[in-house]
Design an enzyme around this catalytic site. Structure first.
Site, PDB file in Angstrom:
ATOM      1  N   SER A 119      39.457  80.182  44.993  1.00 39.84           N
ATOM      2  CA  SER A 119      39.633  80.650  43.625  1.00 39.84           C
ATOM      3  C   SER A 119      39.327  82.151  43.558  1.00 39.84           C
ATOM      4  O   SER A 119      39.964  82.949  44.237  1.00 39.84           O
ATOM      5  CB  SER A 119      38.761  79.837  42.669  1.00 39.84           C
ATOM      6  OG  SER A 119      39.135  80.060  41.332  1.00 39.84           O
ATOM      7  N   GLU A 208      47.317  78.867  45.374  1.00 44.15           N
ATOM      8  CA  GLU A 208      46.666  77.905  44.491  1.00 44.15           C
ATOM      9  C   GLU A 208      46.831  78.459  43.083  1.00 44.15           C
ATOM     10  O   GLU A 208      46.613  79.653  42.833  1.00 44.15           O
ATOM     11  CB  GLU A 208      45.197  77.711  44.852  1.00 44.15           C
ATOM     12  CG  GLU A 208      44.363  78.970  44.886  1.00 44.15           C
ATOM     13  CD  GLU A 208      42.905  78.730  44.512  1.00 44.15           C
ATOM     14  OE1 GLU A 208      42.663  78.072  43.484  1.00 44.15           O
ATOM     15  OE2 GLU A 208      42.035  79.230  45.230  1.00 44.15           O
ATOM     16  N   HIS A 278      41.913  73.674  43.239  1.00 40.11           N
ATOM     17  CA  HIS A 278      40.983  73.142  42.246  1.00 40.11           C
ATOM     18  C   HIS A 278      41.092  71.620  42.159  1.00 40.11           C
ATOM     19  O   HIS A 278      41.731  71.054  41.275  1.00 40.11           O
ATOM     20  CB  HIS A 278      41.247  73.770  40.882  1.00 40.11           C
ATOM     21  CG  HIS A 278      40.897  75.212  40.807  1.00 40.11           C
ATOM     22  ND1 HIS A 278      41.679  76.202  41.367  1.00 40.11           N
ATOM     23  CD2 HIS A 278      39.822  75.859  40.254  1.00 40.11           C
ATOM     24  CE1 HIS A 278      41.120  77.383  41.151  1.00 40.11           C
ATOM     25  NE2 HIS A 278      40.002  77.201  40.478  1.00 40.11           N
TER      26      HIS A 278
END
Length: 307
Positions: A119, A208, A278
């Protein structure tokens, strides 16, 4: 595609971790709950390593884990300490980008060691990549937590397989391709254009994507990367979970339409539906090492992290 090619770019060799080696736990972005800090220490020690928590790892300043100077000091202390053999970030969130100018990349090149996170930690992965030091996209959480340990001790990571039932898996095309894997959070990669000069030529791009905003955010981020030329010579794309986009539409389009439109312009194989990002139990993968992406078989095969 069952075999990996020889590396095509310079990578600093990372020694395999041995029992009783030291792992530093730091918070370069947002703060984590105290319970997660305790659990992370216990996990590292259960693997036979020693854990050392950064002096500022439990600090709090708004949504960040203390001041920029404190977070950078912990990170640099871990980089500069020859006893530390890996760096585990406690969470993502926000704040990593603020530290880029302060990270001691010369010390990192002199004593290569991986950083672990995903992230917002993508900002730091970019510095590791520019320094030629492999890192780990993932976390010590969920059913695949021990993958991190296996990577650190020199074992090959588990093959990452596409889940055909995962939202977005239908983005998968056909074809096989090989190259070093690099990428991470789409928003962070785009925000770093003009800050970090990412060399992605011949790389398989890992993405992502979580729904921090609407489809326009995804469109703007991908368009910025495309217009900057950063993606001009990528060899393939590996797409992880599309968190929060299930059932979401904007004037008839979904995130899949945006990704088809933007990624389709690259003309390279795309493998989607990968359990990366996630998730409650994300798979951790090494960045900066060779991979083999097989869109037909739905697999991503990776070389070991360490020498």
């Amino acid at each position: 595609m069952s075999r990996l090619p020889e590396p095509r770019f310079d990578v600093a060799p990372i020694p395999r971790l041995k029992p009783d080696d030291l792992i530093a736990l730091v918070s370069p972005a947002s703060w984590s709950e105290d319970s997660w800090l305790v659990e992370s220490v216990a996990t590292v020690e259960s693997w036979g390593f020693r854990a050392r928590v950064g002096d500022h790892a439990a600090d709090r300043l708004g949504y960040m884990a203390g001041s920029d100077s404190g977070r950078a000091a912990d990170l640099n202390a871990a980089i500069r300490d020859p006893e530390v053999r890996a760096i585990l970030t406690l969470r993502g969130g926000c704040g990593s980008l603020r530290l880029l100018a302060d990270v001691d990349t010369e010390a990192l090149r002199a004593d290569p060691k991986p950083i672990i996170g995903y992230s917002d930690i993508t900002a730091l992965h970019q510095l590791w990549h520019r320094a030629g030091v492999p890192s780990v996209h993932g976390a010590v959480a969920g059913a695949h937590a021990r993958t991190v340990q296996r990577l650190l001790v020199g074992e090959r990571g588990e093959p990452v397989r596409s889940d055909r039932g995962q939202y977005g898996a239908e983005l998968t095309t056909t074809g096989t391709v090989a190259g070093p894997l690099f990428g991470g959070n789409l928003e962070m990669l785009a925000r770093s254009v003009g800050v970090v000069d990412n060399d992605l030529d011949g790389h398989v791009l890992l993405l992502e994507i979580n729904r921090a905003a609407g489809l326009g955010m995804v469109d703007r981020a991908l368009t910025q990367l495309l217009l900057s030329g950063a993606l001009a010579k990528v060899s393939g794309v590996a797409v992880g979970v599309l968190e929060g986009f299930e059932g979401y539409q904007d004037r008839g389009w979904t995130v899949l339409d945006v990704l088809h439109d933007r990624l389709g312009s690259l003309g390279v194989p795309v493998l989607a539906g990968l359990p990366l990002g996630h998730l409650e139990s994300p798979v951790s993968v090494p960045l900066g090492v060779e991979c083999a992406l097989d869109a037909d078989a739905g697999t991503l095969l990776l070389a070991p992290l360490t020498d």
